[in-house]
Each structure stands twice: as structure tokens, then as C-alpha cells.
Design a protein around this motif. Structure first.
Motif, PDB file in Angstrom:
ATOM      1  N   ASN A 215       0.558  -1.489   0.355  1.00 53.46           N
ATOM      2  CA  ASN A 215       0.215   0.085   0.084  1.00 53.46           C
ATOM      3  C   ASN A 215       0.690   1.291   0.268  1.00 53.46           C
ATOM      4  O   ASN A 215       0.247   1.774   0.573  1.00 53.46           O
ATOM      5  CB  ASN A 215      -0.581  -0.103   1.287  1.00 53.46           C
ATOM      6  CG  ASN A 215      -1.921  -1.172   0.946  1.00 53.46           C
ATOM      7  OD1 ASN A 215      -1.821  -1.641   0.057  1.00 53.46           O
ATOM      8  ND2 ASN A 215      -2.109  -1.609   2.068  1.00 53.46           N
TER       9      ASN A 215
ATOM     10  N   ARG B 145      -3.916   4.808  -3.757  1.00 53.56           N
ATOM     11  CA  ARG B 145      -4.925   3.949  -4.278  1.00 53.56           C
ATOM     12  C   ARG B 145      -5.108   4.181  -5.619  1.00 53.56           C
ATOM     13  O   ARG B 145      -5.664   3.432  -6.438  1.00 53.56           O
ATOM     14  CB  ARG B 145      -6.053   3.625  -3.284  1.00 53.56           C
ATOM     15  CG  ARG B 145      -7.430   3.180  -4.343  1.00 53.56           C
ATOM     16  CD  ARG B 145      -7.955   3.260  -3.357  1.00 53.56           C
ATOM     17  NE  ARG B 145      -8.947   2.433  -3.005  1.00 53.56           N
ATOM     18  CZ  ARG B 145      -9.721   0.424  -2.484  1.00 53.56           C
ATOM     19  NH1 ARG B 145      -8.529   0.434  -2.119  1.00 53.56           N
ATOM     20  NH2 ARG B 145     -10.082  -0.077  -2.823  1.00 53.56           N
TER      21      ARG B 145
ATOM     22  N   ALA C  52      -8.103  -4.182  -0.633  1.00 51.42           N
ATOM     23  CA  ALA C  52      -6.547  -3.726  -1.126  1.00 51.42           C
ATOM     24  C   ALA C  52      -6.650  -3.014  -2.893  1.00 51.42           C
ATOM     25  O   ALA C  52      -6.932  -3.813  -3.637  1.00 51.42           O
ATOM     26  CB  ALA C  52      -5.617  -4.571  -0.729  1.00 51.42           C
TER      27      ALA C  52
ATOM     28  N   HIS D 214       3.189   5.076   5.986  1.00 50.60           N
ATOM     29  CA  HIS D 214       3.505   3.673   5.335  1.00 50.60           C
ATOM     30  C   HIS D 214       4.049   2.478   5.899  1.00 50.60           C
ATOM     31  O   HIS D 214       5.138   2.385   5.955  1.00 50.60           O
ATOM     32  CB  HIS D 214       4.363   3.146   4.218  1.00 50.60           C
ATOM     33  CG  HIS D 214       4.687   3.897   2.773  1.00 50.60           C
ATOM     34  ND1 HIS D 214       2.674   4.046   1.935  1.00 50.60           N
ATOM     35  CD2 HIS D 214       4.933   5.299   1.828  1.00 50.60           C
ATOM     36  CE1 HIS D 214       2.848   5.447   1.323  1.00 50.60           C
ATOM     37  NE2 HIS D 214       3.386   6.078   1.174  1.00 50.60           N
TER      38      HIS D 214
END
Length: 373
Positions: free
Chosen positions: A90, A94, A153, A312
Motif C-alpha cells: 500500500n 490507490r 486493497a 506507510h
């Protein structure tokens, strides 16, 4: 087909280049168009060595560039769409992943319709099928069982949506009055020479006295060698171009594995590196349930900080589940419909990958070391 042309997206990547290597041997193939955003110098050098039997045309461009896609598809008979953004941690935004993997695929399908390209093969992933929990095992899974990921995800969701778009486009009318034939391949975890994941594992171990990490010891998987994953794409291409085989393959997806022994990701890395003095970490890892809750806490920290800071986490629940589950699939449907049989045995795959690991070790040893005082 006489003098036909094929477009391969992601052709400068780990799998895409292997597809091109096999594609140059196809009969009557006149040109391969290689589309990617970047072609590293060493990749360009390898591609130049493949020139000869078939014309290879490098196209540097984005999958989100409509003009680029229109040009790339003009006069083409088949598209192998292997390009995608992969992200397990990730780190990539996105929207970026969704744009490249979903919108890019939809734009490429539209370009195929406008240019009357009759054949489209999509490189999907087992992540569209799971795993959804490290507590639930999938053993020898098959296509008819309709396994589906429940993770939100971006990589998993984007590949699921893109694959669905490709399969839904099967039978769509083309500009010249023909119809589009599509299928999707879901390779297992792909290993082999050039694997970025294996590269980082080796590089990390070289910085740690040849001791490998033990983050994935709970998994049981059936990885696929990159040469075999590429071979499945060639067979899918042939099947969709064969009037007898095509009706069975059109609109279908296929799991792609080979005869690599079922093992954990950690054991696979060890088996591919032990010849060069690498060894497993003797210290056991934290219990998986504890790591899972630690990942949950780190995700909460990331969420709470998000208005003021982008954090992150080094760990997330999705990655832990992916890397520590029991999840294996059968390739019997690909065997039946595509005539798929692994091109490389486990021993051949292991030898070729081990040789590449040796090259990495050699390069590391040649690198000047900083002197400490």
C-alpha cells in the motif's frame, strides 16, 4: 494467419519480456510491438538481440495515453496485456493503481474494438481469488469453485475489476464487423531470473551475513516459474486463434501453475539460494496472530496520521495473509483447454534461477565496500 502482428504491454517487465522471448518463435508472426513506460538499458540490449526473425518495435508510452494505445493497436491481430502496477504494501496511491490497472485495461479494450483487434489475453493474478484469511486453506483450488477476494486493497480490487472487464468484453463487436475474443490467466506467485521480490530477498540477506528473512514460513503455495507463466500466454494466444479451440476458451479464466513443489515462500527462497551459502534465519518469527494484531495497530496509526502525515507501515494484514496462507491451485483446466504443459521442469527452473542468484552474489562481491575506522 499470414504476416500477423502482436502487441505486448508491460513488455519491459519481468513476465512481459519472457513472453516476447517465446513469441518471436511463433509462425508467420511479422511484428511484435512492445509497449511499456520505461525500457531499462539492459532490457533494450536484450531486445536488440532478439531482432531478426521478427520485427520488434519498442513503444514507450503510458497505458493511459489514448493516442498511444490507438497507434499501438493499429493493424494488430492480438494483444497480450501484461502491464499493471503491483503493490503489496500500500505504498502507491490507490487512485494511481486503479487508474493504471482498471482504466488502462478498459482503454486498451476500447482501442482494440476501434482497431478491430480480434484477440485479447489478460495477465491476472491469484490475488483476485484470495487468500482471504490465513486460517482458511485453499488446497488444489479450481476455476469452477469461484474463489473471490474480500480484501479492499487496491491491487487486489483493481485486478479483479480489470479481469472482469476483459471477460465481459468477450464477444463484443469490432469496428470491422468481427468479434473480440478474450481470456484471462491467473498465474501463481511467479519466480525466476529477474524477479524483483527474489532480488530484494537476496540483497537483504547479503547485507545480513547471508541470513534469509523468515516472514513467510507459515505459507504453503505452488509457485510458477516465469518461463512457464509466459508459455501459458503463448498457448492461450494459439487457442484463441484456433477456430476449433477458441469457443471453449473465450471468456474464460485459467489458473497457471507448474510442477514446482508445494512449499512455503521462505523455503522456496532458500532452495533457490542455498547453493551460494544462504541459510534460513535460526531465530523463529513472532506468532502469526501476534503479527496480525501488530499490523492492525500500525494500520490504525497510519489512518490517524493520514490528515497530517503519510505513514506507510512496514507491515499490514493483507500482506501477512498473502504471505502466510495455505493456498494452492490446480492447472488442470489450462491443461485441458489450452494444451498447457510446463515448458520447464522444477529442476530446470531451479537451476536457471540459482545461476541468476549467483550473478547477483558476484555483482555484490565486486562492489567496493566502505572502509570503517
Amino acid at each position: 494467419m499470414t504476416g500477423w502482428k502482436c502487441l505486448v504491454t508491460g513488455a519491459g517487465g519481468f513476465l512481459g519480456l519472457r513472453i516476447v522471448r517465446l513469441l518471436v518463435e511463433e509462425k508467420e508472426l511479422q511484428e511484435i510491438r512492445l509497449l511499456d513506460k520505461v525500457f531499462k538499458p539492459e532490457i533494450q540490449e536484450e531486445i536488440s538481440k532478439l531482432q531478426g526473425k521478427v520485427k520488434l518495435t519498442l513503444l514507450k508510452g503510458s497505458i493511459l495515453d489514448e493516442h498511444c494505445l490507438r497507434q499501438a493497436c493499429q493493424g494488430v491481430s492480438a494483444v497480450i496485456h501484461a502491464a499493471s502496477l503491483i503493490d503489496y504494501m500500500n505504498v502507491i496511491h490507490r487512485n494511481t493503481i486503479m487508474n493504471v490497472n482498471v482504466k488502462g485495461t478498459q482503454m486498451l479494450l476500447e482501442a482494440c474494438v476501434q482497431a478491430s483487434v480480434p484477440t485479447f489475453i489478460y495477465t491476472s493474478t491469484i490475488e483476485v481469488a484470495g487468500p482471504n484469511s490465513y486460517r482458511e486453506a485453499i488446497v488444489n483450488g479450481r476455476e469452477e469453485e469461484l474463489h473471490k477476494t474480500t480484501w479492499s486493497a487496491p491491487y487486489s480490487v483493481s485486478k479483479q475489476l480489470a479481469e472482469a472487464a476483459v471477460l465481459a468484453a468477450n464477444g463484443r463487436g469490432l469496428q470491422n464487423g468481427g468479434t473480440l475474443s478474450t481470456c484471462a490467466l491467473r498465474p501463481m506467485y511467479i519466480y525466476g531470473e529477474g524477479s524483483q521480490i527474489l532480488y530484494y530477498s537476496v540483497d537483504g540477506a547479503l547485507q545480513n551475513n547471508h541470513i534469509l528473512s523468515n516472514h513467510c514460513s507459515y505459507s504453503v503455495v505452488n509457485p510458477v516459474y516465469v518461463g512457464n507463466a509466459a508459455w501459458a500466454h503463448i498457448l492461450a494466444l494459439r487457442a484463441l486463434q484456433d477456430p476449433k479451440k477458441a469457443p471453449r476458451v473465450q471468456g474464460q479464466f485459467y489458473y497457471i501453475a507448474d510442477d514446482t513443489p508445494h512449499q512455503s515462500y521462505d523455503n522456496l527462497t532458500y532452495n533457490l539460494t542455498k547453493e551460494w551459502g544462504f541459510s534460513p534465519n535460526p531465530r523463529g518469527s513472532l506468532p502469526l496472530s501476534l503479527r496480525y494484531w501488530l499490523a492492525f495497530l500500525l494500520e490504525m496509526v497510519s489512518f490517524l496520521l493520514s490528515p497530517i502525515y503519510t505513514y506507510h507501515p512496514p507491515l499490514n494484514r493483507h500482506w501477512l495473509t498473502l504471505s502466510n496462507s495455505i493456498i494452492t491451485f490446480s492447472y488442470s483446466k489450462a491443461q485441458r483447454d489450452l494444451g498447457y504443459k510446463p515448458l520447464f521442469s522444477w529442476e530446470e527452473a531451479k537451476q536457471k534461477t540459482t545461476e541468476w542468484v549467483g550473478f547477483l552474489v558476484e555483482q555484490h562481491n565486486k562492489t567496493p565496500k566502505m572502509k570503517t575506522h
